[in-house]
Design an enzyme around this catalytic site. Structure first.
Site, mmCIF file in Angstrom:
data_model
loop_
_atom_site.group_PDB
_atom_site.id
_atom_site.type_symbol
_atom_site.label_atom_id
_atom_site.label_comp_id
_atom_site.label_asym_id
_atom_site.label_seq_id
_atom_site.Cartn_x
_atom_site.Cartn_y
_atom_site.Cartn_z
ATOM 1 N N TRP A 103 0.818 -1.216 0.000
ATOM 2 C CA TRP A 103 0.000 0.000 0.000
ATOM 3 C C TRP A 103 0.846 1.258 0.000
ATOM 4 C CZ3 TRP A 103 -4.494 -0.482 -1.943
ATOM 5 C CH2 TRP A 103 -5.255 -1.640 -1.735
ATOM 6 N N ASP A 173 -1.634 6.630 6.402
ATOM 7 C CA ASP A 173 -2.714 5.766 5.939
ATOM 8 C C ASP A 173 -2.990 4.769 7.061
ATOM 9 O OD1 ASP A 173 -4.312 3.791 4.864
ATOM 10 O OD2 ASP A 173 -2.991 3.325 3.168
ATOM 11 N N LYS A 197 -12.190 -1.657 6.374
ATOM 12 C CA LYS A 197 -11.377 -2.646 7.082
ATOM 13 C C LYS A 197 -11.858 -2.764 8.529
ATOM 14 C CE LYS A 197 -9.243 -2.635 3.261
ATOM 15 N NZ LYS A 197 -7.994 -2.048 2.829
HETATM 16 C C1 LIG Z 1 -7.590 -1.396 1.617
HETATM 17 C C2 LIG Z 1 -6.529 -0.405 1.746
HETATM 18 C C3 LIG Z 1 -6.446 0.699 0.878
HETATM 19 C C4 LIG Z 1 -7.363 0.905 -0.315
HETATM 20 O O1 LIG Z 1 -8.682 1.046 0.000
HETATM 21 P P1 LIG Z 1 -9.808 1.067 -1.141
HETATM 22 O O2 LIG Z 1 -11.001 1.587 -0.412
HETATM 23 O O3 LIG Z 1 -9.976 -0.331 -1.638
HETATM 24 O O4 LIG Z 1 -9.368 1.981 -2.210
HETATM 25 C C5 LIG Z 1 -5.418 1.599 1.100
HETATM 26 N N1 LIG Z 1 -4.541 1.440 2.095
HETATM 27 C C6 LIG Z 1 -4.599 0.394 2.943
HETATM 28 C C7 LIG Z 1 -3.590 0.270 4.026
HETATM 29 C C8 LIG Z 1 -5.590 -0.564 2.800
HETATM 30 O O5 LIG Z 1 -5.635 -1.612 3.634
#
Ligand SMILES: *Cc1c(COP(=O)(O)O)cnc(C)c1O
Length: 362
Positions: A103, A173, A197
């Site tokens: 990511w 993030d 998540k």
């Molecule tokens: C799932 C995830 C993303 C992307 O999320 P989307 O909503 O699918 O675009 C970005 N960063 C991390 C750490 C993630 O786990």
């Protein structure tokens, strides 16, 4: 499990707390006497405004978000933030990124479209199985911010200490660890998290941004919708927001508050993850792939000695009623995502199953 539900170990979208789903189900035909569901409701209505206000207020309480930070609900999921961050924060056109896995690599690739990216630390040499030392990073004076992916969902690592950014704003993030433990918001310039998540339905991100980072002087080519200031000025209602998602996330915030807040969540998560990690450490067949001190409490990747056996275990768990334990296609093996809403019994049941599998195959 009630309702024939399964222990879903998916990395996302992931499980939501059962009491929250029950409340949502009970309100779906007629939300509190309004005569309609939240899906059908005007975002300009009083009743929805209250839902949005409470969601923000509860999140502020939960995380202790200071008044000089804005809370935004932005559509486009997590991925859009890879672009919004550099579009909004690159003033000098230089940003520092820590490369810790899949990511952060995506974030880096996207940021390169908007300016110069300096990778100030990386764990690429160890196949992203650890968090690099970020105590003395070489950060250029003109850097606009320092970016981390605080929990690498695919690689299974997490920062237990934030980097020393030498005074530059820290951007994080937090998608796969959001609300999984207490967070000192004052250490960050911007926190963002795709909500599917650890919180609610996919398609939205929560952004927590320090007010001084909101800009009036963005290049005119930045779409109106992609300016954080647009969302801040409009209370996240510049256009029709994802009302349903805000509503569901709000329910989860209330649920976490009612369950004693993030200290308690953290304690439960530590105990839950330890059940699985302790088993992996003792097992003759299975082993974890991440350096011990950097192990994520949310995403637990592990392997057997062979790809064939990995696949066999995945199939066996599936047949036994455990869902989504296959590792990400880029790294293989297995991965158990055990976010806030995964009950401890789910992890215990998985470990019991893996123990039996091991006994039968070793
Ligand atoms: C799932 C995830 C993303 C992307 O999320 P989307 O909503 O699918 O675009 C970005 N960063 C991390 C750490 C993630 O786990």
């Amino acid at each position: 499990m009630k309702y024939g539900r399964t222990y879903n170990f998916s990395a996302g979208p992931a499980m939501m707390p059962e009491p929250v789903l029950e409340e949502i189900a009970a309100e779906v035909m007629n939300y509190r006497g309004s005569g309609m569901s939240v899906m059908e409701m005007s975002h300009r209505s009083k009743v929805f405004q209250q839902i949005a206000d409470e969601a923000e207020a509860d999140l502020r309480t939960l995380m202790g978000i200071p008044d000089n930070y804005k809370v935004l609900f932005v559509q486009g999921g997590g991925t859009l933030q890879f672009a919004m961050v550099p579009m909004n924060l690159m003033k000098n056109g230089v940003a520092c990124y820590v490369e810790t896995g899949a990511w952060s690599k995506k974030a880096i690739a996207e940021a390169k479209k908007y300016g110069e990216v300096k990778i100030v630390a990386s764990s690429k040499d160890g196949n992203f199985s650890y968090i690099p030392d970020c105590s003395d990073l070489d950060i250029p004076a003109e850097a606009d911010y320092v970016y981390i992916c605080e929990n690498e969902t695919i690689n299974g690592t997490t920062f237990f200490q934030t980097p020393d950014t030498k005074g530059k704003p820290l951007v994080s993030d937090q998608s796969s660890m959001f609300l999984s433990r207490p967070c000192d918001v004052t250490k960050y310039g911007l926190i963002w998290a795709g909500v599917q998540k650890n919180v609610g339905p996919a398609g939205m991100a929560v952004v927590i941004i320090r007010e001084d980072l909101l800009r009036d002087d963005l290049p005119t080519t930045v779409p109106t919708y992609l300016s954080y200031k647009t969302h801040a000025d409009a209370g996240s209602m510049y256009n029709t927001p994802n009302c349903w998602d805000i509503y569901c996330c709000g329910k989860v915030f209330k649920y976490l508050l009612a369950n004693s807040g993030l200290e308690a969540v953290d304690k439960r998560n530590r105990e839950k993850a330890a059940i699985l990690y302790d088993f992996l450490d003792e097992s003759a067949l299975f082993s974890g792939t991440v350096r011990k001190e950097d192990r994520s409490l949310m995403n637990v990747p592990f392997v057997t000695p062979s790809k064939e056996q990995d696949a066999d275990v995945v199939a066996a768990t599936k047949a036994a009623g455990f869902d989504n334990l296959k590792g990400h296609r880029s790294v293989g093996g297995l991965r158990a995502s055990i976010y806030n809403a995964m009950p401890q019994e789910g992890v215990e049941a998985l470990v019991t199953f893996l123990k039996e599998y091991e006994k039968a195959h070793c």
